[in-house]
Every structure is written in C-alpha cells, then in structure tokens.
Design a protein around this motif. Sequence first.
Motif, PDB file in Angstrom:
ATOM      1  N   GLU A 138      33.222  46.043  36.797  1.00 12.67           N
ATOM      2  CA  GLU A 138      33.167  46.193  38.174  1.00 12.67           C
ATOM      3  C   GLU A 138      31.585  46.144  38.485  1.00 12.67           C
ATOM      4  N   ARG A 139      30.867  46.502  37.458  1.00 12.95           N
ATOM      5  CA  ARG A 139      29.456  46.780  37.549  1.00 12.95           C
ATOM      6  C   ARG A 139      28.599  45.893  36.574  1.00 12.95           C
ATOM      7  N   ALA A 180      27.864  40.769  47.599  1.00 10.17           N
ATOM      8  CA  ALA A 180      27.848  42.049  46.944  1.00 10.17           C
ATOM      9  C   ALA A 180      28.181  43.171  47.703  1.00 10.17           C
ATOM     10  N   ALA A 181      28.968  44.276  47.591  1.00  5.20           N
ATOM     11  CA  ALA A 181      29.169  45.427  48.239  1.00  5.20           C
ATOM     12  C   ALA A 181      28.172  46.336  48.177  1.00  5.20           C
ATOM     13  N   HIS A 182      27.448  46.401  46.993  1.00  7.02           N
ATOM     14  CA  HIS A 182      26.316  47.179  46.218  1.00  7.02           C
ATOM     15  C   HIS A 182      25.500  46.356  45.298  1.00  7.02           C
ATOM     16  N   PRO A 183      24.308  47.059  45.053  1.00  6.81           N
ATOM     17  CA  PRO A 183      23.893  46.396  43.750  1.00  6.81           C
ATOM     18  C   PRO A 183      24.648  46.489  42.576  1.00  6.81           C
ATOM     19  N   ASP A 194      27.073  44.557  42.145  1.00  9.95           N
ATOM     20  CA  ASP A 194      28.519  44.330  42.268  1.00  9.95           C
ATOM     21  C   ASP A 194      29.018  43.171  41.658  1.00  9.95           C
ATOM     22  N   ARG A 236      35.262  41.140  44.986  1.00 11.62           N
ATOM     23  CA  ARG A 236      34.301  40.250  45.451  1.00 11.62           C
ATOM     24  C   ARG A 236      34.437  38.856  44.925  1.00 11.62           C
TER      25      ARG A 236
END
Length: 306
Positions: free
Chosen positions: A109-110, A181-184, A186, A191
């Motif tokens: 996920e990251r 992207a929902a966050h850096p 992502d 997504r």
Amino acid sequence: MIMVMALALAGAVQGGVSSARAEDGGRQLLFYNHAYGVLDRETADAIEHSAFLRDFANFQVRTTTGAGGQTWTGRYLMGRETYIELFGTGDLPGKDGTLGATGMGVSTEREGDLAKVTARLRELGISDPVEFRQTRDFGDGVPVPWFDAVFTTDQYDLFGAWGMEYRPEYFADPRGNTEPAAHPGDVGRERYLSDGYRDHLMRDVTGIRLAVTARDLANTVPLLKAGGFAVRSLPGGGAVAQGGGTTLRLDAVPLDQVGLRQVEMSLNRPVSYRHEERIGHSALVVGPGSRAVWTFGEQDRPSRSG
C-alpha cells in the motif's frame, strides 16, 4: 500476472535494502490483491457469458499484454480493493494453462514497502529472491512500467504467489484510469481499481481457498510471513494466513487435486434473501446478509492414463 510468463522473463533486479528496518516492527506490508484459477472449459465459458455476474459484480473480460509481448485473456470480478481472475483450460501458455493451476498476488500500500519485504525474505532464509518488473502495453507498442514483483523461487508446480508494488509510471499514465494519491507514497489497491464496484452488489474478496501442492505451499509461507500476515498451520499440512481483511487458506493436496476451491466476498449492502446461481461446475450463493460465497466443485479433469 501469470507465473510462467513472469518467471521466464525475470532477471535479477539490482538494488533493494539489505535488512528490514527496525522501526517497521511487525507492520503488515503486503495485502491480498488478487488470485487466479484455471477452470474447466464449461465453467469458464459459463462465467464469461453469465448475465448474473455482470449484474452482481464489476465484471469484465479483457486481454492484457504484459512484459515481452505476452498476452492473456481473463474474466475479472473487480471489487473496491481486491479482485478475482478466472481462466479456462488452455487459455494460458505452458503449464499455467493446466486445469487447476492457480496464482496469487499480494501487494503493498506504501511506496518502498516491497524492498522491505524482500529484505525480510532474506532474513527468513530466502537468500536469492527472484525480482521482476511487469509492464503493460495499452495497444501502442510502448510498454509502461506496471509493477515490481518478488517471488521466493522460480520453481513451482501449479501455484505461485508473488509480492507486488505498483509503479508510479503506471499511476501517471491516464490510460490506466487510476485515482489520485490519497497520501504521499500511495500505491494502494483502492487507488489502482476503479469505483465501478459501487454500481454492483459485490464489494471485495474477503476470503480465498486454494488447493496447492506441499512444495508450492512451502514456497509461499515465507512470502506471507515477510508481508506481515499471521500464518498458522493446519492439520494435514495446509495453512491459513490472515491480515488486512482477507483470509487466505491454502490446503496441501496431491498434484492431481490442486485448484481454486472457494471465494468469499463482501457486499455493498445487506440482502434479505438467499440466491444460489449455478455457473458451470460452480455455485455462487449470495446472502442472506452482507456476504457471498462462490464454491468451485469437481472440475472435468482429463484422464491421466495413456
């Protein structure tokens, strides 16, 4: 992604990290992404032409071109974060097209977590993980980096699992129809997949049961452990892995009994009824409540004599 296609093309990818970073602790790094199964022709054709499945799920039949120009045509039920991919006997080249062949991808996920998984694999005794970059050709002959993958080995019977991490180049290509992207960092499953599931009843895969050989099981357990799944052994040599909302069950069986056994799915809304849909040699039971269970019966296996 198909095992034999990837492993035939896999080369050593340089780089990565030498050890898992202490601050990660036991954080889960890999999550169920998708699994595939090769079914008998009658069942595969019934799935492909099922009006019920097109209403029940974000269902599609599509041909994909991957690394080295390899192509495959699958039948897909797409959820919010997870999906299932189905083939008929002979749809894939080589032994991956054998009745009962299966595969499973577990993804990060990251961004950067796949390198940590690879480091954990080495700590678990997998000294030489097989690393591979898959590409996708959208039809213009220009491959786009799709995802990076890691396998514990290039030797398998009829099942293989791989860890995977989607590439930023793929998310940047508008033809992928991915979300912002929902966050850096992502690179997550939600997504990657579209929101088409919202227009149907199926939401996600919550459980998958596969029958695999003892060798393929032994090759898979280190990957699941490295990814942070809680893995426990079952009587008879199987294993159950839990984490991230999906339960993975792998039963150890002889080679001539391998195959996709069952898929459990959550629904977008509860239903008050129980509906059973027969699809070839399979039965999809929807409800009552917020779940569906798809069971695959004994497939039409060719005679092994002669």
